[in-house]
Write an enzyme that holds these catalytic residues in place. Structure first.
Site, short mmCIF file in Angstrom:
data_model
loop_
_atom_site.label_atom_id
_atom_site.label_comp_id
_atom_site.label_asym_id
_atom_site.label_seq_id
_atom_site.Cartn_x
_atom_site.Cartn_y
_atom_site.Cartn_z
N GLU A 77 67.47 20.11 -30.86
CA GLU A 77 67.12 21.77 -30.54
C GLU A 77 67.83 22.14 -29.10
O GLU A 77 67.32 21.72 -28.20
CB GLU A 77 66.03 22.26 -30.33
CG GLU A 77 65.48 23.41 -29.84
CD GLU A 77 63.91 23.89 -30.45
OE1 GLU A 77 63.65 23.06 -31.11
OE2 GLU A 77 63.79 25.26 -30.14
N LYS A 100 52.41 33.89 -33.03
CA LYS A 100 52.65 32.40 -33.24
C LYS A 100 52.22 31.61 -32.09
O LYS A 100 52.44 32.06 -30.81
CB LYS A 100 54.21 32.32 -33.54
CG LYS A 100 54.65 30.77 -33.53
CD LYS A 100 56.16 30.66 -33.77
CE LYS A 100 56.75 29.34 -33.95
NZ LYS A 100 58.24 29.19 -34.05
N GLU A 141 53.62 17.86 -41.15
CA GLU A 141 54.94 18.37 -40.68
C GLU A 141 55.10 17.65 -39.32
O GLU A 141 56.32 17.01 -39.00
CB GLU A 141 55.19 19.81 -40.38
CG GLU A 141 56.29 20.13 -39.73
CD GLU A 141 56.36 21.80 -39.50
OE1 GLU A 141 56.12 22.50 -40.56
OE2 GLU A 141 56.85 22.24 -38.59
C1 LIG Z 1 57.70 21.44 -31.44
C2 LIG Z 1 58.47 20.66 -32.04
O1 LIG Z 1 59.70 21.33 -33.24
C3 LIG Z 1 59.77 22.68 -33.14
C4 LIG Z 1 58.97 23.20 -34.10
C5 LIG Z 1 59.41 23.67 -35.49
C6 LIG Z 1 58.65 24.04 -36.72
O2 LIG Z 1 57.59 24.29 -36.41
O3 LIG Z 1 59.22 24.01 -37.76
C7 LIG Z 1 60.90 23.22 -35.86
C8 LIG Z 1 61.68 22.79 -34.72
C9 LIG Z 1 61.15 23.06 -33.25
O4 LIG Z 1 61.53 24.14 -32.82
C10 LIG Z 1 58.65 19.19 -32.22
O5 LIG Z 1 59.42 18.68 -32.89
O6 LIG Z 1 57.64 18.61 -31.49
MG LIG Z 2 56.95 24.79 -38.55
#
Ligand SMILES: C=C(O[C@@H]1C=C(C(=O)O)C=C[C@H]1O)C(=O)O
Ligand SMILES: [Mg+2]
Length: 463
Positions: A268, A219, A447
């Protein structure tokens, strides 16, 4: 101010001046007292003109808020042993401080609040010119609202030539200003916005999936930048007010340094320690919220069973569980994630609870955990190396620990995502996502667009 507190403060200042003279060096005095209720955002707004900048923290549970004005002490550090440097600086300050704090409530007294850069080995650009690699600040004045009660901590650095009367006069004037009622200024309005290299970012996501398929990494988290222009210089206090009102289940934070302010609303938690009880959070796997309840439930159930998001999440659970188990006992981790609902999106969430072994501090745990696979990837070294080499973004303090610790080994750090660097009449917003072998560049791009929404909406960027 209640007169008895002023008398006690005067005696404490006298004690500190005497200590400074006898040791021929400056002396930190920290004085905490209960105060009448005041909105911490008003306190923050009143601290606008204080040298050293302001801080703000509201925990996700809504049970603790911190607002700080001015800077009594600054702890800075850099390089790979920055957390150890901070730890020894903090221990020395607390050992030598005169602390008047009969309250002993978490988050009162001489607390240090601040953050760290995501990667101390990545070259820094001018974007983060106002922020050092790592900085913790003891604010000159700290308002703590804990479980509905209000406390003011005055942190004063007294020198041997200071006159107590002058100090008391200054304290009285500054405290009265900070605790006065105020009207917040208008919030900012976004006049234009531009994504930084969106096509190149999608190509980088594709490159990361190829790297993962070749083996060696599972990842890699990739982030990108959105730049916004305001119609005028942005006022931070109304942005914090809007975040506090709109972003439930999130840590609201702000750290002003020089002319710039780094702020955000992050869901988080990295780690919370109170009376040796440790709580960490695995948060990875994302989906939008539904418009109707039925649609929201459908999307949520889909997220809970989606192979790609579950694998993204499981990498985080395994790493945090392993790191916490190395320094704790009674480690408890549920077998399955649950949904963590936010205003604009929802995540997969797994809490990690434990009891800290003696001899470990919160900065030890921050060092062990940062970066988790939610912000770096897995394995950490290889994924951070890929980010360092290929990601164009200067992450600065984005995606790194931000939070506080007090003199009683309590503290809480979150991961600084859903965040923005405010620089006068413009700002940079940051959003990233976990890339795994099944990631689709367009879907990851979408996203990150959802993740810009919380901060963009309170900056006047969209409804
Ligand atoms: C990296 C970020 O979010 C992170 C990545 C996530 C994901 O890829 O699903 C979810 C929550 C966070 O741990 C961000 O919001 O910039
Ligand atoms: Mg994600």
């Amino acid at each position: 101010m209640i007169q008895t507190e002023l008398k006690e403060l005067g005696l404490a200042v006298e004690e500190a001046v005497t200590a400074a003279r006898s040791k021929q060096d400056s002396q930190l005095l920290s004085f905490t007292e209960p105060v009448p209720a005041i909105d911490p955002i008003s306190f923050f707004a009143n601290g606008f003109s204080f040298d050293g900048g302001r801080i703000f923290w509201g925990n996700a549970a809504g049970s603790l808020m911190l607002a700080g004005a001015g800077e009594a002490c600054a702890l800075t550090a850099s390089g790979n042993n920055r957390f150890e440097q901070m730890e020894s600086k903090w221990k020395k300050i607390i050992q030598e401080a005169i602390i008047h704090n009969p309250q002993r409530k978490p988050g009162t007294g001489p607390i240090a609040f601040g953050g760290f850069s995501f990667d101390p080995a990545k070259p820094v650009t001018s974007l983060w010119k106002s922020f050092p690699d790592s900085k913790l600040r003891i604010p000159a004045y700290l308002l703590t609202v804990v479980n509905g009660k209000h406390y003011l901590t005055s942190n004063i650095v007294v020198n041997q030539d200071d006159r107590s009367a002058d100090i008391e006069q200054r304290l009285e004037k500054e405290r009265r200003l900070l605790l006065s009622a105020t009207t917040l200024p208008d919030g900012p309005f976004v006049s234009s916005k531009s994504e930084v290299e969106p096509l190149a970012w999608k190509q980088l996501v594709r490159q990361a999936t190829e790297t993962i398929k070749q083996g060696g990494t599972e990842k890699i988290v990739l982030a990108r930048e959105l730049r916004v222009q305001f119609s005028d210089k942005a006022n931070v206090a109304p942005v914090l007010n809007a975040l506090t009102d709109s972003q439930t289940n999130s840590y609201i934070f702000a750290f002003e340094n020089g002319d710039d302010c780094f702020l955000g609303a992050t869901p988080e938690r990295l780690v919370k320690i109170e009376d040796k009880k440790l709580l960490s959070t695995c948060l990875a796997g994302t989906a939008p919220r539904g418009i109707t309840e039925a649609e929201d439930n459908r999307i949520g159930q889909q997220l809970l069973t989606d192979k790609k998001n579950r694998s993204e999440h499981q990498f985080v659970v395994e790493m945090i569980k392993k790191a916490v188990s190395a320094c704790c006992e009674q480690v408890r981790v549920p077998d399955e994630p649950v949904l963590y609902p936010l205003k604009n999106l929802q995540h997969l969430y797994t809490p990690v609870e434990a009891v800290l072994h003696d001899g470990y501090t919160i900065l030890d745990i921050v060092k062990q955990l940062h970066p988790t696979p939610a912000l770096g990837g897995l394995p950490s070294e290889e994924s951070v190396a890929f980010i360092r080499e290929h990601e164009h973004l200067d992450r600065g303090w984005y995606g790194a620990p931000i939070g506080w610790l007090d003199a009683f080994q309590n503290g809480e750090f979150a991961v600084a995502i859903r965040s923005a660097l405010i620089q006068g009449d413009h700002a940079s917003l940051f959003a990233g996502c976990g890339v795994v072998k099944d990631s689709n560049p367009e879907e990851e791009y979408q996203e990150t667009n959802i993740k810009f929404t919380p901060i963009l909406s309170v900056l006047g960027g969209q409804s």
